[in-house]
Enzyme design. Structure first.
Site, PDB file in Angstrom:
ATOM      1  N   SER A 180      92.048 -43.869 -24.661  1.00 61.64           N
ATOM      2  CA  SER A 180      91.679 -45.011 -25.133  1.00 61.64           C
ATOM      3  C   SER A 180      91.770 -46.545 -24.795  1.00 61.64           C
ATOM      4  CB  SER A 180      90.654 -45.001 -26.697  1.00 61.64           C
ATOM      5  OG  SER A 180      89.150 -44.749 -26.035  1.00 61.64           O
ATOM      6  N   ASP A 211      86.621 -54.038 -27.079  1.00 60.52           N
ATOM      7  CA  ASP A 211      86.076 -52.778 -26.353  1.00 60.52           C
ATOM      8  C   ASP A 211      84.731 -53.874 -25.614  1.00 60.52           C
ATOM      9  OD1 ASP A 211      88.146 -50.901 -27.654  1.00 60.52           O
ATOM     10  OD2 ASP A 211      86.883 -50.286 -28.924  1.00 60.52           O
ATOM     11  N   TYR A 245      83.685 -57.562 -22.443  1.00 61.66           N
ATOM     12  CA  TYR A 245      83.593 -56.624 -20.476  1.00 61.66           C
ATOM     13  C   TYR A 245      83.476 -57.537 -19.774  1.00 61.66           C
ATOM     14  CZ  TYR A 245      81.496 -52.026 -21.872  1.00 61.66           C
ATOM     15  OH  TYR A 245      81.719 -50.439 -22.889  1.00 61.66           O
ATOM     16  N   ASP A 291      83.351 -36.782 -21.484  1.00 67.56           N
ATOM     17  CA  ASP A 291      83.967 -38.056 -22.654  1.00 67.56           C
ATOM     18  C   ASP A 291      83.452 -39.163 -21.635  1.00 67.56           C
ATOM     19  OD1 ASP A 291      85.600 -40.628 -23.189  1.00 67.56           O
ATOM     20  OD2 ASP A 291      87.063 -39.892 -22.271  1.00 67.56           O
ATOM     21  N   HIS A 323      85.371 -36.863 -25.585  1.00 68.87           N
ATOM     22  CA  HIS A 323      86.277 -38.907 -25.779  1.00 68.87           C
ATOM     23  C   HIS A 323      87.234 -38.379 -27.202  1.00 68.87           C
ATOM     24  CE1 HIS A 323      88.196 -42.451 -25.155  1.00 68.87           C
ATOM     25  NE2 HIS A 323      87.825 -42.991 -26.356  1.00 68.87           N
TER      26      HIS A 323
END
Length: 280
Positions: free
Chosen positions: A154, A98, A101, A214, A267
């Site tokens: 997600s 996650d 980036y 979200d 979310h």
């Protein structure tokens, strides 16, 4: 966590000026039911596909131990479709993906010119690509008249988008449903708009669903080169077909305009279903 009601959402759209013409309130009950069905599958993926619709047959597992990417190949004979679903973030290993980036070339799909995607999610994708393509091909060989559907929430939404993009080079009967999907770059967004006829809600085969404020659709930041595609389905509370907005054009007019940051209540919960809780 502040909840965004339909009344508040209407005020946001009306006061947004140019956004008014590019946002409409309400979708058909059929489409709403379809979005809820796909959200159910995506949220159930956090808990070994608990409480999924009874018509769905659970097939092969998709898994890589190094990236902890989890997914399944499902089949619904009643709707004649093969469904690929990915779980969202469920471990520290996933969290490491996650937070990577770095924009990375989408090299597994050369047709996607200049496409760059979230670096961590690309690592996740290539860790299961061979499994996914092989399992989908097996199902297509057995059920050649079935449509392909890809979904996830997600991190799972990003994996679903990459999977659908990759499969679009081979198959032309794909629908994509994502919930709380993070961004990729503009070239990838443009490719998806073209490949899935997603420049208009009248033609789209790509249903990017957001909820209230979200915060994950705001990530990675736009000022780092990330972007979303054209059409967004924004659900506000109390959730219903009438309280689902169809947003087109500037992506910062609906969910992204609400200022949500990161993982929040909006979310983790879509259409009243919280990731992995299986209380629906």
């Amino acid at each position: 966590m502040k909840q965004f009601s339909a009344k508040y959402a209407i005020a946001v759209v009306v006061t947004a000026g140019h956004a008014l013409a590019a946002s409409t309130q309400g979708i058909s009950e059929d489409l709403y039911s379809r979005l809820v069905e796909m959200a159910t599958i995506s949220q159930a993926a956090y808990a070994d596909l608990c409480n999924i619709p009874s018509t769905i047959i659970k097939g092969e597992k998709i898994y890589n131990s190094q990236t902890d990417i989890n997914g399944w190949i499902l089949r619904d004979d009643s709707s004649k479709e093969i469904i690929t679903v990915f779980r969202g973030t469920g471990s520290d290993t996933n969290l490491q993906l996650d937070t990577n980036y770095t924009l990375t070339p989408f090299d597994t799909l050369p047709q996607c010119n200049s496409c760059e995607v979230h670096g961590g999610y690309y690592i996740g994708w290539i860790s299961v690509q061979d499994q996914v393509e092989s399992l989908v091909q097996q199902q297509v060989s057995q059920f050649p008249d079935y449509a392909l559907t890809v979904t996830g929430h997600s991190l799972g939404a990003s994996l679903a988008a990459l999977t659908a993009a990759q499969l679009s080079a081979t198959y032309d009967n794909i629908r994509l449903y994502t919930f709380g999907e993070p961004r990729s770059n503009q070239a990838f967004a443009s490719y998806m708009n073209d490949a899935f006829q997603a420049s208009s809600p009248d033609t789209t085969q790509y249903f990017r669903v957001t909820h209230a404020n979200d915060g994950i659709p705001n990530l990675p930041p736009a000022d780092e080169g990330y972007a979303h595609g054209v059409v967004e389905y924004w659900s506000v509370d109390p959730y219903s077909a009438q309280n689902t907005f169809v947003c087109t054009g500037d992506e910062v007019q609906c969910c992204e305009a609400q200022g949500g940051q990161g993982v929040n209540n909006a979310h983790t919960t879509y259409f009243g279903m919280t990731s992995g809780h299986c209380t629906w």
